[in-house]
Design a protein around this motif. Structure first.
Motif, PDB file in Angstrom:
ATOM      1  N   CYS A 262      52.203 -80.566  -8.528  1.00 15.61           N
ATOM      2  CA  CYS A 262      53.049 -81.541  -7.852  1.00 15.61           C
ATOM      3  C   CYS A 262      52.928 -81.356  -6.343  1.00 15.61           C
ATOM      4  O   CYS A 262      52.341 -80.394  -5.870  1.00 15.61           O
ATOM      5  N   SER A 263      53.478 -82.303  -5.616  1.00 12.93           N
ATOM      6  CA  SER A 263      53.345 -82.294  -4.152  1.00 12.93           C
ATOM      7  C   SER A 263      54.602 -81.757  -3.473  1.00 12.93           C
ATOM      8  O   SER A 263      54.909 -82.145  -2.353  1.00 12.93           O
ATOM      9  N   CYS A 264      55.321 -80.896  -4.158  1.00 13.86           N
ATOM     10  CA  CYS A 264      56.546 -80.339  -3.582  1.00 13.86           C
ATOM     11  C   CYS A 264      56.205 -79.413  -2.413  1.00 13.86           C
ATOM     12  O   CYS A 264      55.052 -79.038  -2.198  1.00 13.86           O
ATOM     13  N   LEU A 265      57.218 -79.050  -1.663  1.00 14.67           N
ATOM     14  CA  LEU A 265      57.032 -78.169  -0.516  1.00 14.67           C
ATOM     15  C   LEU A 265      57.463 -76.739  -0.820  1.00 14.67           C
ATOM     16  O   LEU A 265      57.640 -75.932   0.085  1.00 14.67           O
ATOM     17  N   ASN A 266      57.634 -76.418  -2.089  1.00 10.07           N
ATOM     18  CA  ASN A 266      58.044 -75.074  -2.471  1.00 10.07           C
ATOM     19  C   ASN A 266      56.889 -74.091  -2.305  1.00 10.07           C
ATOM     20  O   ASN A 266      55.730 -74.424  -2.570  1.00 10.07           O
ATOM     21  N   VAL A 267      57.220 -72.868  -1.879  1.00  6.84           N
ATOM     22  CA  VAL A 267      56.231 -71.808  -1.696  1.00  6.84           C
ATOM     23  C   VAL A 267      56.776 -70.533  -2.329  1.00  6.84           C
ATOM     24  O   VAL A 267      57.965 -70.231  -2.225  1.00  6.84           O
ATOM     25  N   ALA A 268      55.910 -69.775  -2.969  1.00  8.77           N
ATOM     26  CA  ALA A 268      56.304 -68.516  -3.600  1.00  8.77           C
ATOM     27  C   ALA A 268      55.364 -67.406  -3.151  1.00  8.77           C
ATOM     28  O   ALA A 268      54.225 -67.657  -2.760  1.00  8.77           O
ATOM     29  N   VAL A 269      55.859 -66.158  -3.183  1.00  7.35           N
ATOM     30  CA  VAL A 269      55.005 -65.014  -2.868  1.00  7.35           C
ATOM     31  C   VAL A 269      54.552 -64.294  -4.133  1.00  7.35           C
ATOM     32  O   VAL A 269      53.678 -63.430  -4.075  1.00  7.35           O
ATOM     33  N   VAL A 270      55.140 -64.659  -5.284  1.00  5.46           N
ATOM     34  CA  VAL A 270      54.752 -64.060  -6.564  1.00  5.46           C
ATOM     35  C   VAL A 270      54.005 -65.114  -7.369  1.00  5.46           C
ATOM     36  O   VAL A 270      54.563 -66.170  -7.696  1.00  5.46           O
TER      37      VAL A 270
END
Length: 242
Positions: free
Chosen positions: A124-132
């Motif tokens: 998807c084109s969401c702006l969420n970011v994760a480090v794991v």
């Protein structure tokens, strides 16, 4: 300011900055130091250092109290007791926030964890970011399908000084002269602040001595160490006072 110089002015190399100590020669007491932006940038940069990085710079014995023992425990703990080798590496080599300005600021460059990356949702084109990697995307549905996992690796790009509106010099503060106290308090230099200190320590304007010192990587590490152990940091490093 009337003064007698106790040493010739040093010529800093690209990896050093100069600092002028203002001393009461009668008592050999440091009143304050004068510096440019480079030394103040270094002091302010300390605030961005993770605890793990500070312990690596100073050594476990350089820390006051027991915090060094925690680092040592992680260091010697067998990987079989850790959830993964990545967890251990990230604790021992935390990622430095080098985007704050010029990295290192006179301190030795420290290797960051090779496991610290950023990931986004691959569907998807969401702006969420994760480090794991593999974290579930909170936007793309609520089931456990693999296409909801945040596994797409992102490339982190350090902004330039121009992007951060830092100018060509980088760092944190404007290019003005500053006063640095023995306890590392920093204020912009002014005649009023100088006269106030002279009055506080009962020193006449013509009875002070200037000592120019060169501050390089070794001195910065010692300043960092002394800041953990003393409230008279400059005196401890440059005047040999414990």
């Amino acid at each position: 300011m009337a003064a007698t110089s106790s040493s010739s002015s040093p010529c800093p190399s690209p990896r050093t900055v100069s600092l002028t100590l203002i001393i009461n020669p009668k008592s050999n007491m440091l009143l304050f130091a004068t510096s440019g932006k480079e030394f103040v940038d270094f002091l302010f940069y300390i605030m961005s250092l993770p605890v793990g990085t500070m312990i690596r710079l100073l050594g476990k014995q350089g820390m006051v109290g027991c915090i060094g023992n925690i680092y040592g425990s992680i260091e010697i703990l067998d990987n079989s007791y850790m959830l993964s080798a990545a967890h251990k590496d990230m604790l021992l080599k935390p990622m430095l926030t080098s985007y704050l300005g010029n990295a290192a600021f006179l301190l030795p460059s420290m290797e960051s964890s090779t496991y610290t990356n950023l990931y986004k949702c691959q569907s998807c084109s969401c702006l969420n970011v994760a480090v794991v990697p593999g974290s579930r995307c909170p936007t793309d549905g609520h089931n456990n399908d693999s296409h909801n996992s945040m596994n797409q690796n992102l490339t982190f790009v350090n902004p330039t000084n121009k992007d951060l509106n830092l100018g060509d010099d980088g760092g944190f503060v404007e290019r003005f002269p500053y006063m640095v106290m023995d306890d590392l308090s920093v204020i912009p230099i002014s005649l009023q602040s100088i006269l106030t200190l002279f009055d506080k320590f009962t020193v006449s304007n013509g009875c002070v001595e200037e000592k120019d010192v060169v501050v390089g990587v070794n001195e910065c590490v010692e300043l960092l160490r002394a800041s953990m152990q003393s409230k008279a940091v400059l005196s401890a490093v440059f005047l040999g006072k414990k």
